[in-house]
Design an enzyme around this catalytic site. Sequence first.
Site, short mmCIF file in Angstrom:
data_model
loop_
_atom_site.label_atom_id
_atom_site.label_comp_id
_atom_site.label_asym_id
_atom_site.label_seq_id
_atom_site.Cartn_x
_atom_site.Cartn_y
_atom_site.Cartn_z
N HIS A 72 46.29 73.20 -104.56
CA HIS A 72 46.16 73.01 -106.01
C HIS A 72 45.61 74.26 -106.67
CE1 HIS A 72 41.70 72.26 -106.15
NE2 HIS A 72 41.89 71.82 -104.92
N ASP A 189 38.26 77.10 -104.09
CA ASP A 189 38.85 75.76 -104.04
C ASP A 189 39.69 75.57 -105.29
OD1 ASP A 189 39.33 73.02 -103.89
OD2 ASP A 189 37.28 72.46 -104.40
N GLU A 223 44.36 68.05 -109.03
CA GLU A 223 43.65 67.61 -107.83
C GLU A 223 42.19 67.32 -108.12
OE1 GLU A 223 41.31 67.79 -104.09
OE2 GLU A 223 41.11 69.01 -105.91
N ASP A 244 43.72 72.95 -98.27
CA ASP A 244 42.62 73.01 -99.22
C ASP A 244 41.47 73.75 -98.54
OD1 ASP A 244 40.84 72.43 -101.39
OD2 ASP A 244 42.00 70.63 -101.81
N HIS A 324 32.25 73.90 -104.59
CA HIS A 324 32.03 73.53 -105.98
C HIS A 324 30.88 74.30 -106.62
CE1 HIS A 324 34.44 69.52 -106.44
NE2 HIS A 324 35.16 70.51 -105.94
#
Length: 347
Positions: A72, A189, A223, A244, A324
């Site tokens: 993604h 990510d 995503e 991923d 994240h």
Amino acid sequence: MKQLEPYMEYAVSQTVALLAIDSPSGYTEQASQYVCSAFSALGCPARRTAKGGVLADLGGEDTENALLLEAHVDTLGAMVAEIKSNGRLRLTPIGGMNANNAEAENCKIMTRSGSIYTGTFQLSNASIHVNGDYDATGRKFEVMEVVPDEAVSSPEDAKKLGIAVGDFVCFDPRTQVTDSGYIKSRFLDDKLSVGILLGLAKYLRDNSLVPRRRVYVHVTVYEEVGHGGSASVPQGVTEAISVDMGCVGDGLQCTERQVSICAKDSGGPYSYEIVNGLVAAAQAAGADYAVDIYPHYGSDVEATLRSGYDVRHGLIGAGVYASHGYERSHKEGVLNTLKLLCSYCGC
């Protein structure tokens, strides 16, 4: 298998280019166009889906037992939820954006008129010499604000600039590739994996390699909000693998220099057959890998299954630390992921 180092470097360069394109979920047009053009330039038929993603065909012989690789290009971000009485902006997060590690980050406010303004995401009343509760205040979006780099002191001032509720806010990725091979940035990510899949495509085309079975790539754009892989599975696909990030942290084996193979995440176990096949492919290619269980994770391919597609599923990725947040991987992790993909695709 031919030398993959040049394709690792190509993958990293494409990753860096993608990281320079802002693309929080819902604001992915430019990044999606870039990806579509990049696959087309490599000679891989590619098209935009109605949803905004990219579907590319890497070729292959067996079209009745095809493989779909999902990655993604959408990222975390935020949106203006309120223009406050002082003209500053309260945000609502997009995906799992965390207010704690976004504090003091530079950002852009993308207005619907096309104007772009810069700002900084700060704790409200952020001066330590003024705010006696600075240390004790929990960092949540409700007590944080974007301070625009414009002379605003009221909602009217912000609105005159064209700033409105619903405008996207994109955070600075701060991308660096170190001399020692580390790749540091927000939003690895999953732009790192998109770069890796472009590296795989270039490897196949440069060396005139045809996989044993058809290989498709779906680069999704939702995503981070849970429904990226819920559509656009080509006919004949029997396996879908999310490419991923691989998780790195306490209790896990994977490092940033390895490729991670996920056996189970928050959505349950991945296909036993696929996990075994990925392990065998990694071993055959001499790829440095780890098998892990991710405690707080969901992938595109699980959205594919929830949408009713009858496919086996798997999840791999280069090891990424501080997911994240301000993330870090390594070129060796990219190389090992390419080795595994090439081996699993039979090329």
